[in-house]
Design a protein around this motif. Sequence first.
Motif, PDB file in Angstrom:
ATOM      1  N   LEU A  80       0.794  -1.224   0.000  1.00  0.00           N
ATOM      2  CA  LEU A  80       0.000   0.000   0.000  1.00  0.00           C
ATOM      3  C   LEU A  80       0.830   1.280   0.000  1.00  0.00           C
ATOM      4  O   LEU A  80       0.437   2.289  -0.602  1.00  0.00           O
ATOM      5  N   PHE A  81       1.985   1.281   0.671  1.00  0.00           N
ATOM      6  CA  PHE A  81       2.693   2.525   0.934  1.00  0.00           C
ATOM      7  C   PHE A  81       3.071   3.339  -0.315  1.00  0.00           C
ATOM      8  O   PHE A  81       2.913   4.566  -0.319  1.00  0.00           O
ATOM      9  N   PRO A  82       3.589   2.718  -1.400  1.00  0.00           N
ATOM     10  CA  PRO A  82       3.930   3.553  -2.571  1.00  0.00           C
ATOM     11  C   PRO A  82       2.727   4.298  -3.142  1.00  0.00           C
ATOM     12  O   PRO A  82       2.826   5.488  -3.483  1.00  0.00           O
ATOM     13  N   ALA A  83       1.586   3.611  -3.235  1.00  0.00           N
ATOM     14  CA  ALA A  83       0.389   4.263  -3.769  1.00  0.00           C
ATOM     15  C   ALA A  83      -0.112   5.343  -2.822  1.00  0.00           C
ATOM     16  O   ALA A  83      -0.575   6.405  -3.251  1.00  0.00           O
ATOM     17  N   VAL A  84      -0.014   5.086  -1.520  1.00  0.00           N
ATOM     18  CA  VAL A  84      -0.453   6.083  -0.538  1.00  0.00           C
ATOM     19  C   VAL A  84       0.412   7.339  -0.638  1.00  0.00           C
ATOM     20  O   VAL A  84      -0.095   8.466  -0.564  1.00  0.00           O
ATOM     21  N   ALA A  85       1.713   7.164  -0.807  1.00  0.00           N
ATOM     22  CA  ALA A  85       2.610   8.321  -0.941  1.00  0.00           C
ATOM     23  C   ALA A  85       2.201   9.179  -2.130  1.00  0.00           C
ATOM     24  O   ALA A  85       2.183  10.423  -2.039  1.00  0.00           O
ATOM     25  N   ALA A  86       1.860   8.532  -3.244  1.00  0.00           N
ATOM     26  CA  ALA A  86       1.394   9.282  -4.413  1.00  0.00           C
ATOM     27  C   ALA A  86       0.105  10.032  -4.096  1.00  0.00           C
ATOM     28  O   ALA A  86      -0.075  11.193  -4.496  1.00  0.00           O
ATOM     29  N   GLY A  87      -0.795   9.380  -3.347  1.00  0.00           N
ATOM     30  CA  GLY A  87      -2.055  10.017  -2.986  1.00  0.00           C
ATOM     31  C   GLY A  87      -1.853  11.219  -2.076  1.00  0.00           C
ATOM     32  O   GLY A  87      -2.559  12.229  -2.200  1.00  0.00           O
ATOM     33  N   VAL A  88      -0.880  11.141  -1.161  1.00  0.00           N
ATOM     34  CA  VAL A  88      -0.590  12.264  -0.264  1.00  0.00           C
ATOM     35  C   VAL A  88      -0.094  13.468  -1.060  1.00  0.00           C
ATOM     36  O   VAL A  88      -0.482  14.617  -0.802  1.00  0.00           O
ATOM     37  N   VAL A  89       0.758  13.214  -2.042  1.00  0.00           N
ATOM     38  CA  VAL A  89       1.272  14.310  -2.877  1.00  0.00           C
ATOM     39  C   VAL A  89       0.130  14.963  -3.653  1.00  0.00           C
ATOM     40  O   VAL A  89       0.014  16.197  -3.710  1.00  0.00           O
ATOM     41  N   SER A 145      -5.238   1.304  -6.151  1.00  0.00           N
ATOM     42  CA  SER A 145      -6.368   2.230  -6.242  1.00  0.00           C
ATOM     43  C   SER A 145      -6.783   2.724  -4.857  1.00  0.00           C
ATOM     44  O   SER A 145      -6.942   3.926  -4.630  1.00  0.00           O
ATOM     45  N   TYR A 146      -6.952   1.776  -3.940  1.00  0.00           N
ATOM     46  CA  TYR A 146      -7.322   2.157  -2.579  1.00  0.00           C
ATOM     47  C   TYR A 146      -6.201   2.957  -1.920  1.00  0.00           C
ATOM     48  O   TYR A 146      -6.462   3.868  -1.127  1.00  0.00           O
ATOM     49  N   GLY A 147      -4.953   2.608  -2.213  1.00  0.00           N
ATOM     50  CA  GLY A 147      -3.826   3.322  -1.629  1.00  0.00           C
ATOM     51  C   GLY A 147      -3.795   4.789  -2.035  1.00  0.00           C
ATOM     52  O   GLY A 147      -3.615   5.676  -1.202  1.00  0.00           O
ATOM     53  N   VAL A 148      -3.981   5.053  -3.333  1.00  0.00           N
ATOM     54  CA  VAL A 148      -3.998   6.440  -3.812  1.00  0.00           C
ATOM     55  C   VAL A 148      -5.166   7.200  -3.190  1.00  0.00           C
ATOM     56  O   VAL A 148      -5.012   8.333  -2.717  1.00  0.00           O
ATOM     57  N   LEU A 149      -6.345   6.574  -3.182  1.00  0.00           N
ATOM     58  CA  LEU A 149      -7.509   7.223  -2.585  1.00  0.00           C
ATOM     59  C   LEU A 149      -7.302   7.455  -1.087  1.00  0.00           C
ATOM     60  O   LEU A 149      -7.671   8.499  -0.547  1.00  0.00           O
ATOM     61  N   GLY A 150      -6.709   6.461  -0.412  1.00  0.00           N
ATOM     62  CA  GLY A 150      -6.454   6.602   1.013  1.00  0.00           C
ATOM     63  C   GLY A 150      -5.479   7.729   1.301  1.00  0.00           C
ATOM     64  O   GLY A 150      -5.680   8.521   2.221  1.00  0.00           O
ATOM     65  N   GLY A 151      -4.410   7.823   0.527  1.00  0.00           N
ATOM     66  CA  GLY A 151      -3.441   8.897   0.708  1.00  0.00           C
ATOM     67  C   GLY A 151      -4.056  10.257   0.437  1.00  0.00           C
ATOM     68  O   GLY A 151      -3.811  11.225   1.161  1.00  0.00           O
ATOM     69  N   PHE A 152      -4.857  10.336  -0.619  1.00  0.00           N
ATOM     70  CA  PHE A 152      -5.516  11.593  -0.976  1.00  0.00           C
ATOM     71  C   PHE A 152      -6.483  12.045   0.115  1.00  0.00           C
ATOM     72  O   PHE A 152      -6.435  13.182   0.577  1.00  0.00           O
ATOM     73  N   THR A 153      -7.344  11.125   0.553  1.00  0.00           N
ATOM     74  CA  THR A 153      -8.355  11.502   1.539  1.00  0.00           C
ATOM     75  C   THR A 153      -7.752  11.792   2.903  1.00  0.00           C
ATOM     76  O   THR A 153      -8.216  12.669   3.627  1.00  0.00           O
ATOM     77  N   THR A 154      -6.700  11.067   3.274  1.00  0.00           N
ATOM     78  CA  THR A 154      -6.088  11.327   4.573  1.00  0.00           C
ATOM     79  C   THR A 154      -5.346  12.653   4.581  1.00  0.00           C
ATOM     80  O   THR A 154      -5.261  13.319   5.608  1.00  0.00           O
ATOM     81  N   MET A 155      -4.824  13.075   3.433  1.00  0.00           N
ATOM     82  CA  MET A 155      -4.113  14.346   3.378  1.00  0.00           C
ATOM     83  C   MET A 155      -5.067  15.526   3.412  1.00  0.00           C
ATOM     84  O   MET A 155      -4.860  16.499   4.143  1.00  0.00           O
ATOM     85  N   VAL A 156      -6.147  15.466   2.634  1.00  0.00           N
ATOM     86  CA  VAL A 156      -7.000  16.646   2.505  1.00  0.00           C
ATOM     87  C   VAL A 156      -8.007  16.780   3.642  1.00  0.00           C
ATOM     88  O   VAL A 156      -8.492  17.877   3.902  1.00  0.00           O
ATOM     89  N   ALA A 157      -8.351  15.671   4.308  1.00  0.00           N
ATOM     90  CA  ALA A 157      -9.383  15.789   5.349  1.00  0.00           C
ATOM     91  C   ALA A 157      -9.194  14.826   6.508  1.00  0.00           C
ATOM     92  O   ALA A 157     -10.113  14.648   7.302  1.00  0.00           O
TER      93      ALA A 157
END
Length: 255
Positions: A80-89, A145-157
């Motif tokens: 999960l971590f690589p996709a989550v990092a992309a989502g955070v960015v 897919s879930y990793g990117v969404l998870g990173g995105f949602t955790t960063m913005v809200a």
Amino acid sequence: MNTMTHLTGWEFAALAFAALLVGFSKTAVSGANTVSLAIFAAVLPPRASTGVLLPLLIAGDVLAVRTYRRHAHWPTLWRLFPAVAAGVVVGTLFLVWADDAAVGTSIGAILLLMAAVTVWRRRTAEVAEDPDAVVTRAGRLKARSYGVLGGFTTMVANAGGPVMSMYLLSAGFRKLGFLGTSAFFFLIVNVSKVPFSVGLGLINGPSLLLDAALALFVVPGALLGRWAVDRINQRLFERLVIAATVVGGLQLLLR
């Protein structure tokens, strides 16, 4: 943003309850902290509220890791971590231009979609997936897919909990494995978000002062969650997680 000197007694009580719920969600029903997110956004300016909430989430993560560290599934975390990092960015870039309305609408829609997909998958699948089996199938794409969404949602809200809850449930995790894996996941992800939040001005002196007072309520919430989780069977646990996701998504979408 509001500081402790500007909060009324009722506003501080609402934030204290939300902090207690943060601890409970970390050791019992992951995803329930979306209710905390909604309370913080109602009492404080929505963008600023994410900076106050993040240190409280980290405190809850530390307590959860101490409680469930032996049950973490590290192969899932490494996937999960690589996709989550992309989502955070991506989430950081989104926060540069998005207003509060755009943030709430986007996250609410994503959470409701994830809940609907998870319910549909669980009704149509006869056997839950093995967490180790997702390495070899379309699970890789699902994890990304879930990793990117998870990173995105955790960063913005700070709303990545429900997204990752949906992923872990769909991967067939049982209760303790679910809690142990999510505990390490969010501790690592939330700590990594701190420099971004400081850079955006979301974490500052006044926000940390408020955190110092509210952190006292995270501990009893975590203890209450640890007591409750032993009394919740697997089916009820899964239903509570999905219900918390739907409630949180609706709150974000309609606020």
